[in-house]
Structure formats: structure tokens, C-alpha cells
Design a protein around this motif. Structure first.
Motif, mmCIF file in Angstrom:
data_model
loop_
_atom_site.group_PDB
_atom_site.id
_atom_site.type_symbol
_atom_site.label_atom_id
_atom_site.label_comp_id
_atom_site.label_asym_id
_atom_site.label_seq_id
_atom_site.Cartn_x
_atom_site.Cartn_y
_atom_site.Cartn_z
ATOM 1 N N ALA A 147 -105.467 21.443 -51.472
ATOM 2 C CA ALA A 147 -105.146 21.703 -52.341
ATOM 3 C C ALA A 147 -104.631 23.514 -52.709
ATOM 4 N N PRO A 192 -97.222 20.700 -58.015
ATOM 5 C CA PRO A 192 -97.293 19.973 -56.952
ATOM 6 C C PRO A 192 -95.954 20.178 -56.683
ATOM 7 N N VAL A 193 -95.987 20.371 -54.849
ATOM 8 C CA VAL A 193 -94.361 20.793 -54.889
ATOM 9 C C VAL A 193 -93.400 19.278 -55.011
ATOM 10 N N VAL A 201 -99.181 16.172 -51.681
ATOM 11 C CA VAL A 201 -99.928 16.593 -50.666
ATOM 12 C C VAL A 201 -99.826 18.052 -51.436
ATOM 13 N N GLU A 202 -99.065 18.581 -51.049
ATOM 14 C CA GLU A 202 -98.414 20.048 -51.218
ATOM 15 C C GLU A 202 -98.783 20.657 -52.850
ATOM 16 N N TRP A 203 -99.083 22.303 -53.053
ATOM 17 C CA TRP A 203 -99.834 22.225 -54.332
ATOM 18 C C TRP A 203 -98.973 23.980 -53.889
ATOM 19 N N VAL A 204 -98.193 24.216 -54.588
ATOM 20 C CA VAL A 204 -97.703 25.928 -54.671
ATOM 21 C C VAL A 204 -98.486 26.460 -56.531
#
Length: 558
Positions: A147, A192-193, A201-204
Motif C-alpha cells: 500500500a 485510497p485512490v 488496492v491503490e493508495w496515494v
């Protein structure tokens, strides 16, 4: 959380000391396979008799062992090879990444999420990232892509522990501690995106990280592990962080209106002198009227609050029960002698940096803890992996004492049970040990009840108040009222064993989690015994024993 190997542990007690003076135990037809480590949860209740409930989980990596790696027979004199040992030393139903070194749990859209500290490059602490796994039952896990990795100046030396928060409007964010090049600890935010993605699944990262620096008077390396954000009865949103001033451990409180900018209150939530650094702090409510769990924001009559802290210096988790004044953001222990850091531990074995989660699906509070290795750095490197998380545990207040928490593995673990055996009212005379025929004794779930004669308990004033698992000679140290219990990871000659036992004495305690690596009691040489090593007291034992199948931990099939 910053992690080092624990400095004290129950495994330091000798496990090669024979229980009794018998040259060997009575014979029994027991067929076993490999076994390795122990995780146990114990509750001891005494009135005029003792009824003790013990859950012990033994686990292995693979219940099948074929081809040129077939298990040696019990009569074989050949010792298993290093490669063999690496196979059976791996866990079977505890969460553990496929390799290397292994924070904020979350329930989102039907999935339990576990974010954990993970070194993707080596089986020791370093290169800390946020690993990410999801599960439908907290037993079987899918590993997801990392992550958060250490890529920015404010976390280049590690994405450390933190927490996740879901807001009522569906927004999700994570707060975590970043380590800079000079190991200064800064608080950061990520999102999270796509919050509608069940897997997240995706984090920024937040563009304006870091969002908090260590306040005046706080060491730059003593400021970590922000909590979940919750809303109090006054409508204010708050978050807590552990730290210390000199040798006083304490919890800082922050308020926020936008979940990005945080203002520290002038006074800490709570502090205790001479307890040193507090990290991975946790504050949550427990019901005083029933076993229903409560969301972190619950407040009002019939509620107490648990305050928990960890510290890498001693690798222990301490907790205390008390009263939380949400309007003044102050927590007060019910019993100052059992205050945080000086009273009760969450677990008296290898259990550290635990984090709890309110499970809205089943209305329960669940906790995980980091379980360190008991062997050497070189052995960790040779295996290529190290450390695990315990099986998730439910937590409720012990309403009989009002001072203790009761913990028990989540009910989902029972889905792995098969081939049950029951042993009723086994009389254990002083100095006796009895083998139990349960088939394979390498991967078991055991619930044991021990009953002690009520007349004998009336003489507890003669018990040894100084008895302790880490200071005594273990199960070999005999007394009037113990020890008695079960011997797992036991070789047939009792030359190697792991005793899990009770010793009746005032002011003793011991719920344990242990990592054990036997060298003899593996494969067909592994056996199970029940014993009573007391000198004068007889005990009756009733046990239920199940074989345990293997849970899966594997990559999510995108």
C-alpha cells in the motif's frame, strides 16, 4: 511501531527439563507429524474449585509431506535436515507473508483489511512498508500489492505504524508515522485512490505531508503511531499519539475539524512516570453489562475504557481499565496500582504492538499482535522469513473482576477443525503424566478443563506467591498446587517438550503466546500428554482435541 527482538519471554524457561523423574512416560499408540510453535489463550476461574479453559493452537506449514521429503518414522535415528526444518517451521493458520519481515486493521465492504509493517527485501526490521492483505473470515488471507513504500523525504527511512479511519460519509484515510533520513518521526496522511474499491488496492499520499511534527519537549524519535480518528459526544473529532517526556510515558490528544489539520491539547490524555516510551496506543470502550462490543465512539453509562500501550524497549503490551472523560479528554484508571505500564499485560509471552478493530459485521472487538521470533538472526536469514501475527482474538471485559480483559480466538478458527477427540474426567494423581492418543499431534486445537478439589483450594495460603513463569524452573518446579496442564511439542521420552500449565498461587497470571522450534519432537516423534506435577493435590482433566487443517495466505487473483 519500531521493532527489536523481545528481551524477555516465556520461552526462556527451560523446555528440555524432564517433568518428572520417570525415565520415560507410559506407552501409548500415538501417530504424529511435524509440529513447531504454540499460541495459547488461558482463563483461570476459581471459587471453591478451579475450572480452567485452555486453547492451544499448534501449527505447521504443510500437512502433507511426500516424495524425497517424506517424514522420518518414529524409530528413525536420522535427524531431519535443515531444509526439512525450514518446511515445518512455517505457520499453517496464522497470518504471515510469503517471505521476509512483517499496521491498521479496517473493515470495508465485506472485507477485513490488515495493513502491517513489512520488509519486502529481507527477514529483519528495515525498509519498512505498509503491507496489505484482505480476508473474508480473518483466517484465510489474500495478499495485495504494497500500500505504501518509503519513497518520500519524510518517510524514506520507513513507513511506520499508524491507523485507518472510515468516516460516516464513506471517506477513508490512513495516518502513519514516517521516518526521515535522521530518523525524525513525522505524522503523515494517505488516502485510497478509489474508496469504492472493496480491496482498496491503490493508495496515494497527501500532497502537503507531513501534517504533524513532534511538539516542543518531545524527542524527535519518540513520537509515533497515530490512532484511528473518532468523534466524541461533544461532536469533536480526536486522535491520540503515544510518546514520552523524560521517562514518563504519555498519550497526546489532538482535535481536528477537517481530518488533515490537527491541534494538540495542552494536557495529555494520561501519563505514568517511569514507564518510558508509549507507542501503538489504543483507547476503546468495553461494556460493563454484557459481552457486546462497542464502536470506538461509544460513550455513556455501562461503559469503561481500555487504555493500552506498547514499547519496543521491553516488547510488551500493557493495559488498564478506567474511565474516559470525553469532555475533558482525560482517562483515569479504576485502580492506580494496575495503571498502564505497571499493571496488567495483554499477553505474558511474545505479543507486542497490538491493534484492535471494532467489527461491525459481528459486533465484536478483535485484536492482533505482532509475534516475534525466538531464535537467532542467522536462523531468520536462513529461512528467508520471520515473525507472524497471532490468530485474531475477541476482547471483552471480565465482569467478575472488572479489572481484566478476556481474550479468545475468533470463532472462525473453528472452521479448520476436524477429527475431534474427547477425554473426560482423567484423574491426575500427584506426579502423574498420561499420553493422549489423538492421531497426528502436530496441528491441534485443544480446549482443556482442569478441576481441583475444593478442600485443597482452602489451603491456598500455603501456595508460593513468588512463582512466575519467567523466574521459576518451569513445569519441573513442583509445589503443593501445581504445576498441572498439558505437554505439547513433546518427544516420547520427554527429553524435549513444551509444557502449558497452571500453578495455583495468589497474584499469578499468564496468558501466553510463544514461538517454539523443537529439534526432536517433530513428525512422528511428536506426542501429546496431560500431566500433574503437584506434590499433594490431585486434578481432574477434561479435554477436547481437534486436528486443524491449513488456512491459505496467497496472492489475490486479479
Amino acid at each position: 511501531m519500531r521493532t527489536t527482538e523481545p528481551q524477555t519471554d516465556l520461552e526462556h524457561a527451560p523446555n528440555h527439563t524432564p517433568l518428572l523423574d520417570h525415565p520415560e512416560p507410559p506407552p501409548a499408540a500415538v501417530r504424529n507429524r511435524l509440529l513447531i510453535r504454540v499460541s495459547s489463550s488461558i482463563t483461570l476461574v476459581s471459587l471453591f474449585f478451579v475450572s480452567a479453559f485452555l486453547l492451544i493452537l499448534l501449527y505447521q506449514h504443510d500437512s502433507t509431506y511426500t516424495d524425497d521429503n517424506s517424514a522420518p518414522s518414529e524409530s528413525s535415528s536420522q535427524q531431519p535436515s535443515a531444509a526439512d526444518r525450514l518446511r515445518w517451521e512455517r505457520t499453517a493458520f496464522h497470518f504471515q507473508p510469503a517471505k521476509n519481515f512483517i499496521y491498521g486493521p479496517l473493515f470495508h465492504m465485506g472485507w477485513y483489511h490488515l495493513f502491517y509493517q513489512y520488509n519486502p527485501y529481507a527477514p529483519f526490521w528495515g525498509n519498512m512498508t505498509w503491507g496489505h492483505a484482505v480476508s473474508k473470515d480473518m483466517i484465510n488471507w489474500f495478499e495485495l500489492p504494497i500500500a505504501l513504500a518509503p519513497t518520500e523525504w519524510y518517510d524514506i527511512e520507513g513507513v511506520l505504524s499508524g491507523s485507518t479511519t472510515i468516516l460516516p460519509d464513506g471517506r477513508i484515510f490512513a495516518l502513519y508515522t514516517g521516518n526521515t533520513n535522521d530518523l525524525e518521526q513525522l505524522q503523515c496522511k494517505a488516502v485510497p485512490v478509489n474508496a469504492s474499491d472493496p480491496l482498496l488496492v491503490e493508495w496515494v499520499r497527501y500532497d502537503a505531508n507531513p501534517i504533524l511534527y513532534a511538539p516542543s519537549g518531545i524527542g524527535l524519535t519518540d513520537y509515533r503511531d497515530p490512532s484511528t480518528v473518532w468523534t466524541g459526544p461533544d461532536g469533536k473529532h480526536r486522535m491520540i499519539i503515544g510518546t514520552k517526556r523524560n521517562t514518563t510515558g504519555l498519550v497526546l490528544v489532538y482535535h481536528t475539524t477537517d481530518f488533515t489539520n490537527y491541534v494538540m491539547l495542552d494536557e495529555p490524555l494520561h501519563s505514568v512516570p517511569n514507564t518510558d516510551m508509549w507507542e501503538c496506543v489504543d483507547l476503546y470502550p468495553v461494556s460493563t453489562t454484557n459481552d457486546s462490543a462497542l464502536d470506538v465512539a461509544a460513550y455513556g453509562p455501562g461503559i469503561k475504557h481500555v487504555l493500552k500501550e506498547s514499547w519496543e524497549g521491553h516488547a510488551m503490551d500493557f493495559y488498564s481499565i478506567g474511565t474516559y472523560d470525553a469532555f475533558n479528554d482525560k482517562w483515569t484508571p479504576d485502580n492506580p496500582e494496575l495503571d498502564v505500564g505497571i499493571g496488567l499485560r495483554c499477553d505474558y509471552g511474545r505479543f507486542f504492538a497490538s491493534k484492535s478493530l471494532y467489527d461491525p459485521l459481528k459486533k465484536r472487538r478483535v485484536t492482533w499482535g505482532y509475534v516475534a521470533e525466538s531464535d537467532s538472526y542467522d536462523q531468520d536469514v536462513s529461512r528467508g522469513w520471520a515473525t507472524i501475527y497471532n490468530v485474531a482474538r475477541t476482547i471483552v471485559l471480565d465482569r467478575k473482576t472488572g479489572t481484566h480483559l478476556l481474550q479468545w480466538p475468533v470463532e472462525e478458527i473453528e472452521s479448520l477443525r476436524s477429527n475431534g477427540h474427547e477425554f473426560k474426567n482423567i484423574t491426575l494423581e500427584p506426579g502423574s503424566i498420561i499420553p493422549l492418543d489423538v492421531g497426528s499431534a502436530t496441528q491441534l486445537d485443544i480446549v482443556a478443563t482442569f478441576e481441583v478439589d475444593q478442600e485443597a483450594l482452602k489451603a491456598t495460603s500455603d501456595t508460593n506467591d513468588e512463582y512466575g513463569c519467567t523466574t521459576s524452573s518451569g513445569a519441573a518446579q513442583r509445589g503443593s498446587f501445581g504445576p498441572f496442564g498439558i505437554a505439547v511439542l513433546a518427544h516420547g521420552t520427554l527429553s524435549e517438550l513444551t509444557p502449558v500449565y497452571f500453578y495455583i498461587a495468589k497474584n499469578t497470571k499468564g496468558v501466553i503466546t510463544s514461538r517454539v522450534y523443537p529439534t526432536k519432537a517433530i513428525y512422528e516423534a511428536a506426542k501429546l500428554f496431560v500431566f500433574n506435577n503437584a506434590t499433594t493435590t490431585s486434578v481432574k482433566a477434561t479435554l477436547k482435541v481437534w486436528q486443524m487443517s491449513q488456512a491459505f495466505v496467497k496472492a489475490y487473483p486479479f
